[in-house]
Design a protein around this motif. Structure first.
Motif, PDB file in Angstrom:
ATOM      1  N   ASP A   1       1.017  -1.132  -0.242  1.00 28.84           N
ATOM      2  CA  ASP A   1      -0.008   0.234   0.193  1.00 28.84           C
ATOM      3  C   ASP A   1       1.052   2.020   0.192  1.00 28.84           C
ATOM      4  N   PRO A   2       1.281   1.342  -0.935  1.00 29.96           N
ATOM      5  CA  PRO A   2       2.408   2.500  -0.762  1.00 29.96           C
ATOM      6  C   PRO A   2       1.527   4.269  -1.331  1.00 29.96           C
ATOM      7  N   THR A   3       0.502   4.232  -0.490  1.00 30.29           N
ATOM      8  CA  THR A   3      -0.501   5.234   0.088  1.00 30.29           C
ATOM      9  C   THR A   3      -0.312   5.513   0.867  1.00 30.29           C
ATOM     10  N   ASN A   4      -0.143   4.472   2.166  1.00 30.17           N
ATOM     11  CA  ASN A   4       0.068   4.240   3.921  1.00 30.17           C
ATOM     12  C   ASN A   4       1.307   5.281   4.179  1.00 30.17           C
ATOM     13  N   SER A   5       1.395   6.416   4.702  1.00 32.72           N
ATOM     14  CA  SER A   5       2.466   7.100   4.899  1.00 32.72           C
ATOM     15  C   SER A   5       3.215   6.424   6.387  1.00 32.72           C
ATOM     16  N   LEU A   6       2.756   6.046   6.989  1.00 26.86           N
ATOM     17  CA  LEU A   6       2.928   5.364   8.059  1.00 26.86           C
ATOM     18  C   LEU A   6       4.269   3.901   7.896  1.00 26.86           C
ATOM     19  N   SER A   7       3.448   3.139   6.916  1.00 23.71           N
ATOM     20  CA  SER A   7       4.856   2.519   5.879  1.00 23.71           C
ATOM     21  C   SER A   7       5.369   2.753   5.258  1.00 23.71           C
ATOM     22  N   GLN A   8       5.203   4.173   4.818  1.00 24.88           N
ATOM     23  CA  GLN A   8       6.675   4.916   3.555  1.00 24.88           C
ATOM     24  C   GLN A   8       7.338   5.161   4.848  1.00 24.88           C
ATOM     25  N   ARG A   9       7.009   5.683   6.187  1.00 19.76           N
ATOM     26  CA  ARG A   9       7.888   5.784   6.695  1.00 19.76           C
ATOM     27  C   ARG A   9       9.433   5.124   7.270  1.00 19.76           C
ATOM     28  N   ASP A  10       7.799   3.881   8.095  1.00 19.23           N
ATOM     29  CA  ASP A  10       9.114   3.012   7.995  1.00 19.23           C
ATOM     30  C   ASP A  10       9.921   2.292   8.153  1.00 19.23           C
ATOM     31  N   LEU A  11       9.945   2.673   6.158  1.00 14.23           N
ATOM     32  CA  LEU A  11      10.424   1.954   5.775  1.00 14.23           C
ATOM     33  C   LEU A  11      11.794   3.074   5.833  1.00 14.23           C
ATOM     34  N   MET A  12      11.637   3.986   5.266  1.00  8.75           N
ATOM     35  CA  MET A  12      12.240   5.099   5.790  1.00  8.75           C
ATOM     36  C   MET A  12      13.522   5.000   6.665  1.00  8.75           C
ATOM     37  N   VAL A  13      13.262   4.821   8.009  1.00  4.56           N
ATOM     38  CA  VAL A  13      13.276   5.113   9.294  1.00  4.56           C
ATOM     39  C   VAL A  13      14.856   4.023   9.025  1.00  4.56           C
ATOM     40  N   SER A  14      14.079   2.361   8.849  1.00  2.00           N
ATOM     41  CA  SER A  14      14.840   1.392   8.446  1.00  2.00           C
ATOM     42  C   SER A  14      15.810   1.377   7.542  1.00  2.00           C
ATOM     43  N   HIS A  15      16.344   2.059   6.422  1.00  3.12           N
ATOM     44  CA  HIS A  15      17.245   2.925   5.483  1.00  3.12           C
ATOM     45  C   HIS A  15      17.875   3.538   7.058  1.00  3.12           C
ATOM     46  N   TYR A  16      17.322   4.491   7.449  1.00  8.68           N
ATOM     47  CA  TYR A  16      18.275   5.580   8.043  1.00  8.68           C
ATOM     48  C   TYR A  16      18.874   4.590   9.492  1.00  8.68           C
ATOM     49  N   MET A  17      18.173   3.600  10.259  1.00 13.11           N
ATOM     50  CA  MET A  17      19.371   3.067  11.256  1.00 13.11           C
ATOM     51  C   MET A  17      20.483   2.070  10.635  1.00 13.11           C
ATOM     52  N   LEU A  18      20.100   2.066   8.722  1.00 20.03           N
ATOM     53  CA  LEU A  18      21.160   0.496   8.209  1.00 20.03           C
ATOM     54  C   LEU A  18      22.060   1.681   8.575  1.00 20.03           C
ATOM     55  N   ALA A  19      22.046   3.143   7.522  1.00 16.69           N
ATOM     56  CA  ALA A  19      23.063   4.191   7.849  1.00 16.69           C
ATOM     57  C   ALA A  19      23.717   4.180   9.221  1.00 16.69           C
ATOM     58  N   HIS A  20      22.738   4.621   9.896  1.00 19.74           N
ATOM     59  CA  HIS A  20      23.584   4.562  11.097  1.00 19.74           C
ATOM     60  C   HIS A  20      24.653   4.055  11.300  1.00 19.74           C
ATOM     61  N   VAL A  21      24.256   2.367  11.412  1.00 28.23           N
ATOM     62  CA  VAL A  21      25.393   0.702  11.821  1.00 28.23           C
ATOM     63  C   VAL A  21      26.042   1.033  10.575  1.00 28.23           C
ATOM     64  N   ALA A  22      26.284   1.262  10.192  1.00 35.40           N
ATOM     65  CA  ALA A  22      27.059   1.425   8.577  1.00 35.40           C
ATOM     66  C   ALA A  22      27.887   2.743   9.541  1.00 35.40           C
ATOM     67  N   ASP A  23      27.407   3.701   9.448  1.00 35.32           N
ATOM     68  CA  ASP A  23      28.656   4.794   9.834  1.00 35.32           C
ATOM     69  C   ASP A  23      29.177   4.557  11.276  1.00 35.32           C
ATOM     70  N   ALA A  24      28.422   3.642  11.927  1.00 33.85           N
ATOM     71  CA  ALA A  24      28.915   3.449  13.399  1.00 33.85           C
ATOM     72  C   ALA A  24      31.153   2.004  13.726  1.00 33.85           C
ATOM     73  N   VAL A  25      30.207   1.796  11.587  1.00 32.13           N
ATOM     74  CA  VAL A  25      31.367   0.294  12.175  1.00 32.13           C
ATOM     75  C   VAL A  25      32.493   1.014  10.355  1.00 32.13           C
TER      76      VAL A  25
END
Length: 239
Positions: free
Chosen positions: A25-49
């Motif tokens: 459901d591309p119209t679900n803003s909560l699902s879209q933001r959750d997807l963004m947050v996962s990418h953001y968190m993975l970026a932070h983990v990668a930065d840390a290492v």
């Protein structure tokens, strides 16, 4: 808590789930933001290492999700703010990636760079992560010899030497050769000396010293224990 490998595994699992939910459901803003947050968190983990290239990729993916949300009118004000924050993080990772490439250059290229002294600590850490242990002693020696060697520089040199000692291990059922034993002991002695100099120069995070996996090869040595402050005795109970 510093367990970046486990963190990365869990966030990757969340990313797989959130990608499927966002696609349903591309119209679900909560699902879209959750997807963004996962990418953001993975970026932070990668930065840390210090995996700046991977971090940059995930920041770009997070920005792509936010751009779609803005275009579709989903949480526009919040999405614009988060896009600005993520874009700033991306620029920081891209600068980190540039420094990492400079730090991992071959030795002659590395020392020809005007900023090579400021990259030495990063070089030691990145060489260890890349498994290029035979190149660490050269960098650690220069790090230790800097005129303005700081407690942090000396600590990183100690970690570099300790990692070199740790990697010299006998295969199962075999023993180290005399040459290997001698080389391992030399690295241990150098690591201990650098750690002692670091403490003398002001390093005082003894809890980190005791927990740092880079120093694992030293932990059971009497010389290592002698560098740590004695535990204080609790006051006896008063009647």
């Amino acid at each position: 808590q510093g367990d970046m490998e486990s963190a990365q595994g869990f966030v990757l699992k969340s990313l797989e789930i959130r990608e499927r939910l966002a696609a349903v459901d591309p119209t679900n803003s909560l699902s879209q933001r959750d997807l963004m947050v996962s990418h953001y968190m993975l970026a932070h983990v990668a930065d840390a290492v210090l995996d700046y290239d991977t971090a940059a990729q995930h920041y770009k993916s997070a920005i792509a999700v936010l751009d779609r949300m803005i275009e579709n009118g989903q949480n526009v004000e919040q999405s614009q703010q988060e896009r600005e924050i993520t874009a700033n993080e991306l620029r920081t990772s891209e600068r980190g990636a540039s420094r990492a490439r400079a730090a991992l250059a071959d030795w002659e290229t590395f020392i020809s760079q005007p900023e090579h002294e400021s990259l030495l600590s990063l070089r030691v850490l990145l060489l260890a992560r890349a498994g290029r242990f035979d190149e660490i002693p050269q960098s650690a020696a220069m790090l230790r010899s800097l005129d303005a060697a700081s407690a942090e520089n000396l600590y990183n040199a100690a970690c570099g030497y300790a990692l070199c000692a740790n990697v010299i291990a006998a295969a199962e059922g075999e023993e180290l050769t005399p040459e290997q034993q001698s080389q391992r002991q030399e690295y241990i002695d150098l690591a201990t000396a650098c750690l002692r100099e670091s403490i003398a120069a002001g390093w005082s995070d003894f809890e980190h010293i005791q927990q740092d996996p880079d120093l694992a090869v030293l932990r059971d040595l009497r010389e290592f224990q002698a560098l740590l402050p004695m535990p204080t005795e609790p006051d006896s109970a008063q009647d």
